[in-house]
Write an enzyme that holds these catalytic residues in place. Structure first.
Site, short mmCIF file in Angstrom:
data_model
loop_
_atom_site.label_atom_id
_atom_site.label_comp_id
_atom_site.label_asym_id
_atom_site.label_seq_id
_atom_site.Cartn_x
_atom_site.Cartn_y
_atom_site.Cartn_z
N MET A 30 1.12 -1.27 -0.05
CA MET A 30 0.78 -0.39 0.01
C MET A 30 0.41 1.46 -0.04
O MET A 30 0.56 2.16 -0.04
CB MET A 30 -1.47 -0.12 1.15
CG MET A 30 -1.82 -1.38 1.04
SD MET A 30 -3.69 -0.72 2.24
CE MET A 30 -2.83 -0.94 3.81
N ASN A 32 4.32 3.83 1.07
CA ASN A 32 4.88 3.78 2.33
C ASN A 32 5.88 3.38 3.12
O ASN A 32 5.65 2.80 3.41
CB ASN A 32 3.73 4.31 3.12
CG ASN A 32 3.88 5.81 4.14
OD1 ASN A 32 4.10 4.98 5.48
ND2 ASN A 32 5.24 6.88 4.09
N HIS A 34 8.97 1.20 3.94
CA HIS A 34 9.81 1.29 4.48
C HIS A 34 11.12 0.08 4.53
O HIS A 34 10.72 -0.73 3.61
CB HIS A 34 9.65 1.55 5.89
CG HIS A 34 8.59 0.04 6.11
ND1 HIS A 34 8.81 -0.93 6.40
CD2 HIS A 34 6.61 0.58 6.15
CE1 HIS A 34 7.82 -1.65 6.65
NE2 HIS A 34 6.79 -0.68 6.41
N HIS A 37 8.80 -3.21 3.80
CA HIS A 37 8.61 -3.87 1.93
C HIS A 37 10.25 -3.70 1.73
O HIS A 37 10.21 -4.77 0.53
CB HIS A 37 8.23 -1.81 1.92
CG HIS A 37 7.03 -2.42 2.16
ND1 HIS A 37 6.98 -1.09 3.63
CD2 HIS A 37 5.57 -2.80 2.36
CE1 HIS A 37 5.48 -0.56 3.51
NE2 HIS A 37 4.82 -1.81 3.16
N GLN A 61 -10.16 -2.87 2.19
CA GLN A 61 -10.32 -3.72 3.26
C GLN A 61 -10.25 -2.53 4.90
O GLN A 61 -9.33 -2.94 6.00
CB GLN A 61 -8.13 -3.59 2.87
CG GLN A 61 -7.46 -3.03 3.18
CD GLN A 61 -5.87 -4.02 2.56
OE1 GLN A 61 -6.12 -4.57 1.77
NE2 GLN A 61 -4.78 -3.96 3.63
N ASP A 77 8.42 9.29 -3.57
CA ASP A 77 9.49 9.19 -2.59
C ASP A 77 9.40 6.82 -2.68
O ASP A 77 10.52 6.72 -3.11
CB ASP A 77 9.38 8.96 -1.47
CG ASP A 77 10.15 10.37 -0.89
OD1 ASP A 77 10.59 10.37 -1.35
OD2 ASP A 77 10.24 10.02 0.73
N ASP A 78 8.40 6.84 -2.85
CA ASP A 78 8.58 5.37 -2.66
C ASP A 78 8.71 4.70 -4.47
O ASP A 78 10.17 3.48 -4.61
CB ASP A 78 7.08 4.59 -2.93
CG ASP A 78 6.11 4.95 -1.41
OD1 ASP A 78 7.20 4.90 -0.48
OD2 ASP A 78 5.02 4.91 -1.31
N GLN A 81 12.37 4.79 -4.02
CA GLN A 81 13.05 3.45 -3.43
C GLN A 81 13.50 2.30 -4.05
O GLN A 81 14.44 0.72 -4.43
CB GLN A 81 12.95 3.07 -2.17
CG GLN A 81 13.02 4.30 -1.05
CD GLN A 81 12.55 4.06 -0.01
OE1 GLN A 81 13.03 3.02 1.20
NE2 GLN A 81 11.29 4.54 0.82
N LYS A 151 5.09 -10.25 9.61
CA LYS A 151 4.27 -8.30 10.52
C LYS A 151 3.15 -9.02 10.86
O LYS A 151 2.00 -8.92 11.79
CB LYS A 151 5.20 -7.41 10.28
CG LYS A 151 4.45 -6.64 11.27
CD LYS A 151 3.69 -4.66 11.27
CE LYS A 151 3.64 -4.79 11.89
NZ LYS A 151 2.18 -3.87 10.82
N GLN A 155 -2.49 -12.19 8.47
CA GLN A 155 -2.47 -12.28 6.76
C GLN A 155 -1.89 -13.04 5.62
O GLN A 155 -2.52 -14.02 4.54
CB GLN A 155 -2.28 -10.58 6.04
CG GLN A 155 -2.13 -10.15 5.33
CD GLN A 155 -2.19 -9.45 4.73
OE1 GLN A 155 -2.56 -8.01 4.41
NE2 GLN A 155 -0.71 -8.60 3.96
N SER A 187 6.06 -0.61 10.40
CA SER A 187 4.77 -0.28 9.57
C SER A 187 5.03 0.56 9.19
O SER A 187 5.58 1.92 9.93
CB SER A 187 3.95 -0.80 11.09
OG SER A 187 2.48 -0.37 10.22
N SER A 188 4.31 1.22 8.28
CA SER A 188 4.29 2.27 7.23
C SER A 188 3.35 3.57 9.04
O SER A 188 3.31 4.58 8.66
CB SER A 188 2.97 2.20 6.28
OG SER A 188 3.44 1.69 6.15
N ARG A 189 1.84 2.18 10.03
CA ARG A 189 1.20 3.41 10.39
C ARG A 189 2.29 3.07 11.84
O ARG A 189 1.67 4.45 12.83
CB ARG A 189 -0.39 2.33 11.49
CG ARG A 189 -0.59 1.70 10.04
CD ARG A 189 -2.02 1.22 10.58
NE ARG A 189 -2.94 1.01 9.81
CZ ARG A 189 -3.80 0.17 9.28
NH1 ARG A 189 -2.75 -1.06 8.42
NH2 ARG A 189 -4.12 0.42 8.12
#
Ligand code: PAF
Length: 289
Positions: A30, A32, A34, A37, A61, A77-78, A81, A151, A155, A187-189
């Site tokens: 999704m 963002n 890090h 990923h 979701q 940015d994504d 990378q 993580k 899922q 985590s992005s969160r």
């Protein structure tokens, strides 16, 4: 690196690779991105000649009131990378492309039982949203294999079950959890945490590690779980669950079922302020106790 938004261009490109017998690995995200990923992308490179990454924040979701609108979107940015990691193609569809029928989309993928517990209990509809978009993305990309992070352990298992049940020709590969220096699972969160909560967040992985140690030493499972919950509550977490399960179906295990070979996982979900964090630790009980 090809960046494309539409399915036709994506399919033409992946068809060409397949025609040349080039194996395709897929990493759905999704965005963002890090290091967690990026480690999945590295694993993808080890399993295939071509690597495709998707970036799509899937509305299906997110429940009403969850963070769909505020979910961090950092496409530029994504892409930088992913380019540095030698990704071949990034698929960045919008919702018109993924769900062209809008409210008229009537087909959803459900994986009952495994989807109804733990995360499914606290986030009803979450796994239907995940499975529906993952199956759609698999049909769009048609990869040979796909990499999912541990993580989101439940899922990973739900997607594996869907792939088995529907005979999808996609090998599911697991990527280990990447952690910050203090143990917080990436985590992005995590970006939502203010600095005080960010400092406290390290107790989640510590509580899991301690719970594992206690179970390994033969402490009663209920007691070990309760100790972890109490430790987290003391630090200010609102705890959804800390629970020991066997690591295939996420069923509860009684001490009598645990042998030296039983694959176990302790899963936890807890909120700090408005940020909900999940984490897990997978292990096999040591033979000595
Ligand atoms: O794990 C995620 O980032 C998402 O659930 C996924 C697999 C990309 C589906 O939207």
């Amino acid at each position: 690196m090809i960046v494309c938004q539409n399915i036709k261009q994506l399919r033409e490109q992946t068809a060409m690779w397949r025609k040349n017998d080039e194996r395709i690995a897929f990493v759905p995200t999704m965005g963002n991105l890090h290091d967690g990923h990026l480690s999945l992308v590295e694993i993808a490179h080890q399993h295939a000649v071509r690597v495709v990454v998707s970036i799509y924040v899937n509305p299906l979701q997110f429940a009403p009131g969850e963070d769909f609108a505020s979910y961090p979107r950092t496409l530029e940015d994504d892409l930088k990378q992913l380019q540095m990691l030698g990704v071949d193609l990034v698929f960045t569809p919008d919702t018109q492309i993924v769900y062209p029928n809008g409210d008229q989309q009537n087909t959803f993928v459900q994986v009952p039982k495994l989807s109804d517990i733990l995360e499914g209990e606290f986030r009803p509809g979450f796994f239907t949203g995940v499975c529906t978009v993952v199956l759609k993305l698999f049909n769009m990309v048609q990869p040979d294999c796909a990499v999912f992070g541990e993580k989101d352990f439940q899922q990973l298992l739900v997607v594996r079950q869907m792939v088995n049940d529907l005979d999808l020709p996609v090998e599911i590969i697991a990527g280990a959890i990447k952690r910050e220096a203090d143990g917080l699972a990436m985590s992005s969160r995590n970006n939502y945490l203010n600095s005080a909560d960010r400092a406290t967040s390290r107790y989640l992985s510590k509580a899991l590690a301690f719970c594992r140690q206690q179970i390994d030493r033969g402490v009663n499972v209920d007691e070990a779980e309760k100790n972890a919950v109490a430790t987290l509550q003391k630090q200010g977490f609102i705890v959804d669950y800390v629970t020991l399960r066997e690591a295939e179906r996420l069923e509860k295990v009684s001490p009598a079922d645990i042998t030296a070979n039983t694959e176990l996982v302790i899963l936890a979900a807890a909120k700090l302020g408005n940020t909900r964090l999940i984490d897990n630790v997978r292990f096999v009980k040591s033979a000595k106790s």
